[in-house]
Write a protein that holds these residues in place. Structure first.
Motif, PDB file in Angstrom:
ATOM      1  N   GLY A  30      -1.547  -2.330  -1.895  1.00 32.49           N
ATOM      2  CA  GLY A  30      -1.951  -1.135  -1.856  1.00 32.49           C
ATOM      3  C   GLY A  30      -2.114  -0.336  -0.492  1.00 32.49           C
ATOM      4  N   CYS A  31      -1.670   0.659   0.186  1.00 33.27           N
ATOM      5  CA  CYS A  31      -1.818   1.035   1.589  1.00 33.27           C
ATOM      6  C   CYS A  31      -1.565   2.773   1.416  1.00 33.27           C
ATOM      7  CB  CYS A  31      -0.805   0.246   2.386  1.00 33.27           C
ATOM      8  SG  CYS A  31      -1.012   0.842   4.232  1.00 33.27           S
ATOM      9  N   PRO A  32      -2.439   3.345   2.122  1.00 33.25           N
ATOM     10  CA  PRO A  32      -2.461   4.588   2.394  1.00 33.25           C
ATOM     11  C   PRO A  32      -1.561   5.258   3.122  1.00 33.25           C
ATOM     12  CG  PRO A  32      -4.400   4.131   3.034  1.00 33.25           C
ATOM     13  CD  PRO A  32      -3.690   2.919   2.526  1.00 33.25           C
ATOM     14  N   HIS A  33      -1.277   4.378   4.246  1.00 28.90           N
ATOM     15  CA  HIS A  33      -0.602   4.797   5.624  1.00 28.90           C
ATOM     16  C   HIS A  33       0.788   5.253   5.496  1.00 28.90           C
ATOM     17  CE1 HIS A  33      -4.742   3.832   7.028  1.00 28.90           C
ATOM     18  NE2 HIS A  33      -4.551   2.519   6.804  1.00 28.90           N
ATOM     19  N   ARG A  34       1.514   4.531   4.994  1.00 31.16           N
ATOM     20  CA  ARG A  34       3.126   4.645   4.885  1.00 31.16           C
ATOM     21  C   ARG A  34       3.625   4.771   6.362  1.00 31.16           C
ATOM     22  NH1 ARG A  34       4.749   6.564   0.053  1.00 31.16           N
ATOM     23  NH2 ARG A  34       3.314   5.954  -1.663  1.00 31.16           N
ATOM     24  N   CYS A  35       3.272   3.558   7.234  1.00 28.07           N
ATOM     25  CA  CYS A  35       3.992   3.771   8.508  1.00 28.07           C
ATOM     26  C   CYS A  35       5.587   3.540   8.356  1.00 28.07           C
ATOM     27  CB  CYS A  35       3.545   2.603   9.208  1.00 28.07           C
ATOM     28  SG  CYS A  35       1.507   2.259   9.385  1.00 28.07           S
ATOM     29  N   GLU A  36       6.020   4.273   9.407  1.00 30.59           N
ATOM     30  CA  GLU A  36       7.543   4.253   9.342  1.00 30.59           C
ATOM     31  C   GLU A  36       8.003   2.902  10.052  1.00 30.59           C
ATOM     32  OE1 GLU A  36       9.158   7.561  11.287  1.00 30.59           O
ATOM     33  OE2 GLU A  36      10.870   6.343  11.638  1.00 30.59           O
ATOM     34  N   GLY A  37       8.898   2.259   9.204  1.00 38.03           N
ATOM     35  CA  GLY A  37       9.104   0.927   9.840  1.00 38.03           C
ATOM     36  C   GLY A  37       8.545  -0.327   9.204  1.00 38.03           C
ATOM     37  N   CYS A  38       7.456   0.079   8.549  1.00 34.91           N
ATOM     38  CA  CYS A  38       6.593  -0.967   7.790  1.00 34.91           C
ATOM     39  C   CYS A  38       7.597  -2.077   7.269  1.00 34.91           C
ATOM     40  CB  CYS A  38       5.735  -0.329   6.662  1.00 34.91           C
ATOM     41  SG  CYS A  38       4.786  -1.499   5.592  1.00 34.91           S
ATOM     42  N   HIS A  39       6.993  -3.253   7.535  1.00 31.66           N
ATOM     43  CA  HIS A  39       8.043  -4.306   7.181  1.00 31.66           C
ATOM     44  C   HIS A  39       7.586  -4.737   5.612  1.00 31.66           C
ATOM     45  CE1 HIS A  39       9.720  -5.210  10.708  1.00 31.66           C
ATOM     46  NE2 HIS A  39       8.444  -5.202  11.293  1.00 31.66           N
ATOM     47  N   GLU A  42       6.671  -2.792  -0.187  1.00 33.90           N
ATOM     48  CA  GLU A  42       6.121  -3.016  -1.664  1.00 33.90           C
ATOM     49  C   GLU A  42       4.726  -3.224  -1.633  1.00 33.90           C
ATOM     50  OE1 GLU A  42       8.236  -4.792   0.619  1.00 33.90           O
ATOM     51  OE2 GLU A  42       7.070  -6.710   0.733  1.00 33.90           O
ATOM     52  N   THR A  43       4.199  -3.408  -0.629  1.00 36.83           N
ATOM     53  CA  THR A  43       2.407  -3.485  -0.601  1.00 36.83           C
ATOM     54  C   THR A  43       1.933  -1.873  -0.683  1.00 36.83           C
ATOM     55  OG1 THR A  43       1.984  -3.441   1.804  1.00 36.83           O
ATOM     56  CG2 THR A  43       2.367  -5.547   0.633  1.00 36.83           C
ATOM     57  N   TRP A  44       2.686  -0.905  -0.736  1.00 32.88           N
ATOM     58  CA  TRP A  44       2.110   0.415  -0.586  1.00 32.88           C
ATOM     59  C   TRP A  44       1.324   0.725  -2.213  1.00 32.88           C
ATOM     60  CZ3 TRP A  44       6.188   3.917   2.202  1.00 32.88           C
ATOM     61  CH2 TRP A  44       6.281   3.367   3.532  1.00 32.88           C
ATOM     62  N   ASP A  45       2.226   0.379  -3.149  1.00 27.73           N
ATOM     63  CA  ASP A  45       1.550   0.936  -4.499  1.00 27.73           C
ATOM     64  C   ASP A  45       0.225   0.145  -4.988  1.00 27.73           C
ATOM     65  OD1 ASP A  45       1.454   1.703  -7.376  1.00 27.73           O
ATOM     66  OD2 ASP A  45       3.270   0.432  -7.688  1.00 27.73           O
ATOM     67  N   SER A  73      -4.999  -9.231   5.355  1.00 30.89           N
ATOM     68  CA  SER A  73      -3.971  -8.411   5.869  1.00 30.89           C
ATOM     69  C   SER A  73      -3.395  -7.329   4.710  1.00 30.89           C
ATOM     70  CB  SER A  73      -2.802  -9.345   6.373  1.00 30.89           C
ATOM     71  OG  SER A  73      -1.521  -8.487   6.985  1.00 30.89           O
ATOM     72  N   GLY A  74      -2.280  -6.698   5.107  1.00 29.97           N
ATOM     73  CA  GLY A  74      -1.801  -5.723   3.831  1.00 29.97           C
ATOM     74  C   GLY A  74      -0.471  -5.692   3.609  1.00 29.97           C
ATOM     75  N   GLY A  75      -0.644  -4.493   3.089  1.00 32.51           N
ATOM     76  CA  GLY A  75      -1.408  -3.361   2.207  1.00 32.51           C
ATOM     77  C   GLY A  75      -2.637  -3.095   3.440  1.00 32.51           C
ATOM     78  N   GLU A  76      -3.421  -2.504   2.868  1.00 29.40           N
ATOM     79  CA  GLU A  76      -4.735  -1.896   3.633  1.00 29.40           C
ATOM     80  C   GLU A  76      -6.013  -2.731   2.850  1.00 29.40           C
ATOM     81  OE1 GLU A  76      -6.928  -1.345   5.915  1.00 29.40           O
ATOM     82  OE2 GLU A  76      -5.764   0.030   6.603  1.00 29.40           O
ATOM     83  N   THR A 102      -5.928  -3.774   9.805  1.00 27.83           N
ATOM     84  CA  THR A 102      -6.066  -2.642   9.304  1.00 27.83           C
ATOM     85  C   THR A 102      -5.349  -1.514   9.952  1.00 27.83           C
ATOM     86  OG1 THR A 102      -7.692  -0.720   8.759  1.00 27.83           O
ATOM     87  CG2 THR A 102      -8.231  -1.986  10.736  1.00 27.83           C
ATOM     88  N   GLY A 103      -4.853  -0.601   9.215  1.00 25.25           N
ATOM     89  CA  GLY A 103      -4.033   0.671   9.666  1.00 25.25           C
ATOM     90  C   GLY A 103      -4.850   1.767  10.303  1.00 25.25           C
ATOM     91  N   TYR A 104      -6.170   1.620   9.964  1.00 22.02           N
ATOM     92  CA  TYR A 104      -7.199   2.522  10.459  1.00 22.02           C
ATOM     93  C   TYR A 104      -7.323   2.005  12.022  1.00 22.02           C
ATOM     94  CZ  TYR A 104      -8.059   4.161   5.818  1.00 22.02           C
ATOM     95  OH  TYR A 104      -7.829   4.882   4.492  1.00 22.02           O
ATOM     96  N   PRO A 133      -2.143   1.715  13.128  1.00 25.55           N
ATOM     97  CA  PRO A 133      -0.939   1.765  12.305  1.00 25.55           C
ATOM     98  C   PRO A 133       0.028   1.030  12.906  1.00 25.55           C
ATOM     99  CG  PRO A 133      -1.209   3.797  13.242  1.00 25.55           C
ATOM    100  CD  PRO A 133      -2.311   3.083  13.663  1.00 25.55           C
ATOM    101  N   TYR A 134       1.020   0.377  12.283  1.00 25.68           N
ATOM    102  CA  TYR A 134       2.194  -0.156  12.826  1.00 25.68           C
ATOM    103  C   TYR A 134       3.199   1.032  13.457  1.00 25.68           C
ATOM    104  CZ  TYR A 134       6.896  -2.010  13.332  1.00 25.68           C
ATOM    105  OH  TYR A 134       8.069  -2.418  13.942  1.00 25.68           O
ATOM    106  N   LEU A 135       3.490   1.214  14.632  1.00 20.87           N
ATOM    107  CA  LEU A 135       4.112   2.384  15.223  1.00 20.87           C
ATOM    108  C   LEU A 135       5.479   1.533  15.524  1.00 20.87           C
ATOM    109  CD1 LEU A 135       1.846   4.354  17.511  1.00 20.87           C
ATOM    110  CD2 LEU A 135       2.563   4.906  15.201  1.00 20.87           C
TER     111      LEU A 135
HETATM  112  S1  SF4 Z   1      -0.754  -0.039   7.623  1.00 15.07           S
HETATM  113 FE1  SF4 Z   1       0.528  -1.830   7.531  1.00 15.07          FE
HETATM  114  S2  SF4 Z   1       0.986  -2.369   5.232  1.00 15.07           S
HETATM  115 FE2  SF4 Z   1       0.395   0.028   5.579  1.00 15.07          FE
HETATM  116  S3  SF4 Z   1       2.136   1.073   6.002  1.00 15.07           S
HETATM  117 FE3  SF4 Z   1       1.307   0.553   7.916  1.00 15.07          FE
HETATM  118  S4  SF4 Z   1       2.571  -1.310   8.379  1.00 15.07           S
HETATM  119 FE4  SF4 Z   1       2.674  -1.179   6.349  1.00 15.07          FE
END
Ligand code: SF4
Length: 169
Positions: A30-39, A42-45, A73-76, A102-104, A133-135
């Motif tokens: 589960g992750c609310p950030h939805r970073c572009e290019g997130c690896h 599948e951990t967002w849901d 790690s994450g997800g968040e 964390t993405g925060y 967040p991952y940028l």
């Molecule tokens: S915080 Fe991490 S898991 Fe969440 S979208 Fe960004 S890179 Fe992906």
């Protein structure tokens, strides 16, 4: 007492790339950030992954030899602050340290922790925080333990000793 359950994407028993030394890594689902290019999209849901009890995770961790610590790690992980804070406390009592990804940003978390005791507890039990967040535009694999240059490694223990963060219990 109700048994705590965590929703996770998975875990790795021995990693050397997710913080100092040899680490057991728990990937929050589960992750609310939805970073572009997130690896790991599948951990967002928040309904995906699987549930695991805190007790089972603690057993898996204590059965793994030669660990320096545990990484969330994450997800968040912050989205399940109550569960990860409780796990962190038990992990620390095993003599292991905690790295939280964390993405925060750290500043956002400090602000959130004023209203959310679980986030405060998770921060209190975190030794090292990798924040932000991952940028994709800042992607740099040469910075230790991070994916992009904007992410910082924050020594929370040192920060706490320099700034007054009162312990909750
Ligand atoms: S915080 Fe991490 S898991 Fe969440 S979208 Fe960004 S890179 Fe992906």
């Amino acid at each position: 007492m109700m048994r705590l359950k965590l929703r996770i994407a998975g875990y790795t028993k021995e990693s050397v790339v997710d913080g100092p030394g040899i680490r057991f890594v728990v990937y929050a689902q589960g992750c609310p950030h939805r970073c572009e290019g997130c690896h790991n999209p599948e951990t967002w849901d928040f309904g995906g992954g699987k549930e695991i009890s805190e007790d089972d995770l603690v057993s898996l961790i204590s059965d793994t030899r030669l660990l320096n610590g545990v990484t969330f790690s994450g997800g968040e992980p912050i989205s399940q602050a109550k569960e990860f804070a409780s796990l962190a406390k038990r992990v620390k009592s095993l003599g292991l340290d905690i790295v939280t990804y964390t993405g925060y940003t750290f500043e956002e978390l400090l602000e959130m922790s004023i209203k959310d005791i679980h986030i405060k507890r998770l921060l209190e039990n975190t030794d090292l925080l990798v924040d932000g967040p991952y940028l994709a535009s800042e992607r740099d694999l040469s910075v230790p333990f991070r994916g992009s240059r904007n992410q910082r490694l924050i020594d929370v223990v040192k920060w706490k000793s320099e700034n007054r963060m009162s312990d909750t219990d």
